[in-house]
Design an enzyme around this catalytic site. Structure first.
Site, PDB file in Angstrom:
ATOM      1  N   LYS A 166       4.794   6.525   2.427  1.00  0.00           N
ATOM      2  CA  LYS A 166       4.939   7.994   2.396  1.00  0.00           C
ATOM      3  C   LYS A 166       5.532   8.472   3.718  1.00  0.00           C
ATOM      4  O   LYS A 166       5.130   8.023   4.796  1.00  0.00           O
ATOM      5  CB  LYS A 166       3.580   8.662   2.148  1.00  0.00           C
ATOM      6  N   ASP A 204       0.908  -1.145   0.000  1.00  0.00           N
ATOM      7  CA  ASP A 204       0.000   0.000   0.000  1.00  0.00           C
ATOM      8  C   ASP A 204       0.941   1.187   0.000  1.00  0.00           C
ATOM      9  O   ASP A 204       1.564   1.490   1.019  1.00  0.00           O
ATOM     10  CB  ASP A 204      -0.879   0.006   1.257  1.00  0.00           C
ATOM     11  N   HIS A 205       1.085   1.849  -1.144  1.00  0.00           N
ATOM     12  CA  HIS A 205       2.186   2.812  -1.236  1.00  0.00           C
ATOM     13  C   HIS A 205       2.015   4.007  -0.299  1.00  0.00           C
ATOM     14  O   HIS A 205       2.975   4.700   0.010  1.00  0.00           O
ATOM     15  CB  HIS A 205       2.445   3.249  -2.688  1.00  0.00           C
ATOM     16  N   HIS A 242      -5.779   2.924   1.030  1.00  0.00           N
ATOM     17  CA  HIS A 242      -5.006   4.079   1.511  1.00  0.00           C
ATOM     18  C   HIS A 242      -5.727   4.862   2.621  1.00  0.00           C
ATOM     19  O   HIS A 242      -5.123   5.238   3.622  1.00  0.00           O
ATOM     20  CB  HIS A 242      -4.712   5.042   0.367  1.00  0.00           C
TER      21      HIS A 242
HETATM   22  O1  LIG Z   1      -3.261   3.730  -5.563  1.00  0.00           O
HETATM   23  C1  LIG Z   1      -3.638   4.731  -6.122  1.00  0.00           C
HETATM   24  O2  LIG Z   1      -3.154   5.923  -5.734  1.00  0.00           O
HETATM   25  C2  LIG Z   1      -3.133   7.018  -6.640  1.00  0.00           C
HETATM   26  C3  LIG Z   1      -2.888   8.264  -5.786  1.00  0.00           C
HETATM   27  O3  LIG Z   1      -1.636   8.161  -5.181  1.00  0.00           O
HETATM   28  P1  LIG Z   1      -0.830   9.465  -4.743  1.00  0.00           P
HETATM   29  O4  LIG Z   1       0.404   8.924  -4.121  1.00  0.00           O
HETATM   30  O5  LIG Z   1      -0.577  10.248  -5.988  1.00  0.00           O
HETATM   31  O6  LIG Z   1      -1.701  10.216  -3.788  1.00  0.00           O
HETATM   32  C4  LIG Z   1      -4.407   7.139  -7.418  1.00  0.00           C
HETATM   33  O7  LIG Z   1      -4.235   8.084  -8.451  1.00  0.00           O
HETATM   34  C5  LIG Z   1      -4.738   5.803  -8.055  1.00  0.00           C
HETATM   35  O8  LIG Z   1      -6.017   5.897  -8.686  1.00  0.00           O
HETATM   36  C6  LIG Z   1      -4.767   4.703  -7.040  1.00  0.00           C
HETATM   37  O9  LIG Z   1      -4.865   3.451  -7.713  1.00  0.00           O
END
Ligand SMILES: O=C1O[C@H](COP(=O)(O)O)[C@@H](O)[C@H](O)[C@H]1O
Ligand SMILES: NC(=O)C1=CN([C@@H]2O[C@H](COP(=O)(O)OP(=O)(O)OC[C@H]3O[C@@H](n4cnc5c(N)ncnc54)[C@H](OP(=O)(O)O)[C@@H]3O)[C@@H](O)[C@H]2O)C=CC1
Length: 522
Positions: A193, A188-189, A251
């Site tokens: 962060k 979960d990226h 997220h």
């Molecule tokens: O996992 C996802 O995240 C992005 C948004 O990530 P961010 O780090 O730019 O806030 C989102 O655009 C995408 O739809 C979703 O699959």
């Protein structure tokens, strides 16, 4: 290249096998992350990256694709690539069709060949490919013997992890036939962060917050993750997912857990995950009637003339989207965590595409003073806020009240602010890759977190499907449907403004509020 903050230490010797090596994620995120690690001497001498995908590529052609990806997506110039020839020595390519046994045998042979240099036979597999392949590829890795090695064998798996509890469980069972739970790293990226990781430190390394971190002092929590981009070229995935599955299930709930968890007994992976999962256990589940009361869903329409969204198409006009699509591109929700610490405190979430600003921020609003000795122009003292700025600016500020200088008793909001250099900090993928290499799964999701998150989200998705929460519209470039405001206003609150990259905008807003304040003698 600018100086980059470092993460300390050398990763262990291993071979990284990257499935989906020609794909978008690999090019945008993974190669830049790996090159940064190489540049900062975080990768051991005996370390290789074996790229795999269907197309036939020579090693040279693969190297040249990786180089191009660094230039296009890695914020790197030709000058920054002076170390690339050394990095290129780490790169190998092997064509692998997900469903061809012989290809896995050839891959296994290549990995064994690399290990003949005497390296510890540690193997890290990264599945950066479409989710329908996750289960089968994991099983094939095991079937050809690749995951049997005297060294470690770990699997990093991308999102989405299923599309509901049932599919997630089926996928998990496949993965578990091939890898042990402790060797599965579900990405979960957001957990990579900097400021999401910092929540733990802010909460558990500052004695001033813990006594206030509960329903006696906190009035509500607001978590916004707004994007300006639309669906881009991902309609085939997004149409079946929507904002609820794409952002809330993972997220947004991860941020809720980080804010709401109890202090772990020790800073150990499982102790932290145990506390996080308890939050999900206490999360109030919604039936169809509750969904209507607590969840708003929206879809963007074309941007209005003269507004920020001017000229932007509506979701239904985007390439690959059904002209009558019912997919939500925005969700706002009011959540309750029914435990001693949080009973009665609403957690408001909102996330969406084509909104007014790219911003992820968490606002903790503290309760009002028991009695207002001062009052400003609006007749009310502003509440204290703790704002954690996750993205694109990184930092935090506390909004306090102070005497307006030179007046007798006028009270104005002021900010105590801390911001850090987001441009040169390691990206989320770099931190997470590095953690997986070192065997630290703290910032990856455990199966019980994933399953409970689906159990919370599934009834909401069901209510959406049954039309229990109407699909509202909002113009591209705005903050979502009006009912998202109503959701908060019915509790007597409002969404606090969130800010983009420009840190000075917080100060500007406060200066505007200060300028509006009349001098009042208490
Ligand atoms: O996992 C996802 O995240 C992005 C948004 O990530 P961010 O780090 O730019 O806030 C989102 O655009 C995408 O739809 C979703 O699959
Ligand atoms: N792109 C992004 O920014 C993000 C992506 N993700 C996730 O990462 C994963 C990958 O996404 P993304 O990179 O965008 O996808 P892409 O479609 O861009 O890439 C897919 C990759 O898989 C390979 N591939 C396709 N079919 C097969 C097959 N039958 N056998 C073997 N290899 C195959 C493709 O190469 P070839 O055609 O040569 O076989 C390509 O390398 C997904 O799970 C996605 O949800 C998560 C967050 C952000």
């Amino acid at each position: 290249m600018n100086e980059i903050h470092t993460i300390e230490g050398l990763a262990p010797e291993h071979t990284l096998v990257l499935f989906g090596a020609t794909g978008d994620l690999a090019r945008r995120k993974l190669y830049p992350a790996l090159y940064h690690m190489h540049m900062r001497d975080m990768l051991p001498e005996r370390f290789s990256i074996v790229g795999t995908a269907r197309r036939a590529l020579t090693d040279e052609a693969f190297v040249s694709e990786v180089r191009q990806a660094l230039l296009t997506y890695g914020k790197l110039s030709e000058q920054d690539l002076t170390d690339f020839p050394d990095f290129a020595k780490r790169l190998r390519y092997q064509a692998v069709h997900a469903d061809r046994k012989d290809d896995y045998a050839a891959l296994h042979e290549l990995v064994r060949e690399l290990e003949r240099d005497g390296r510890t036979p540690n193997r890290l597999f990264y599945l950066a490919m479409a989710p329908e392949f996750f289960g089968d590829v994991a099983l094939s890795i095991a079937a050809c013997g690749l995951s049997q090695s005297p060294g470690f064998c770990r699997l990093i798996i991308e999102k989405p992890f299923g599309r509901d509890f049932e599919t997630a469980q089926a996928l998990n069972e496949q993965l578990r036939q091939a890898f042990a739970e402790e060797d599965i790293y579900r990405i979960d990226h957001y957990l990579g962060k900097e400021m999401v990781q910092n929540i733990e430190v802010i909460r558990f390394a500052n004695s001033m917050f813990e006594p206030l971190w509960n329903n006696r002092s906190i009035a509500n929590v607001q978590i916004t993750s707004s994007e300006t981009v639309g669906v881009e070229d991902r309609a085939s995935y997004y149409e079946g997912a929507g904002a609820l599955r794409d952002m809330v299930q993972n997220h947004m709930l991860q941020m809720v857990m980080m804010i709401a968890m109890e202090p772990p007994s020790r800073l150990k992976t499982e102790a932290i995950r145990d506390e996080k999962v308890k939050v999900l256990r206490s999360l109030r589940r919604y039936g169809p009637h509750d969904v209507k009361e607590n969840v708003v869903r929206g879809q963007y329409t074309a941007g209005a003339e003269g507004e920020k969204g001017q000229g932007l198409p509506g979701y239904r006009q985007e390439h690959g989207v059904n002209a009558a699509s019912q997919t939500e591109t925005f969700v706002a929700a009011r959540l309750f965590i029914d435990n001693f610490r949080w009973a009665g405190v609403p957690f408001y979430l909102r996330t969406g595409k084509r909104m007014a600003l790219k911003s992820t921020e968490i606002v903790i609003q503290f309760r009002d003073m028991p009695r207002d000795l001062y009052f400003n122009r609006d007749g009310q003292l502003g509440p204290n806020l703790l704002v954690i700025r996750v993205n694109p600016a990184e930092g935090m500020y506390m909004q306090l009240n102070a005497k307006k200088p030179g007046t007798e008793g006028s009270v104005v909001p002021i900010a105590m602010e801390f911001s850090q250099d987001a441009d040169n900090a390691p990206e989320a993928y770099e931190r997470l890759l590095y953690d997986a290499m070192r065997g630290d799964s703290t910032f990856f999701t455990r199966w019980d977190e994933v399953s409970l998150a689906w159990k919370f989200v599934d009834p909401i998705a069901e209510a959406f499907r049954e039309g229990d929460a109407p699909l509202e519209t909002y113009e591209a470039g705005t903050w979502g449907p009006d009912s998202a405001n109503a959701l908060v206003e019915k509790d007597g609150y409002r969404w606090w403004p969130v800010y983009g990259k420009d840190t000075s905008s917080v100060e500007d807003e406060l200066l505007r509020q200060q300028a509006r304040t009349l001098e009042v003698t208490p």
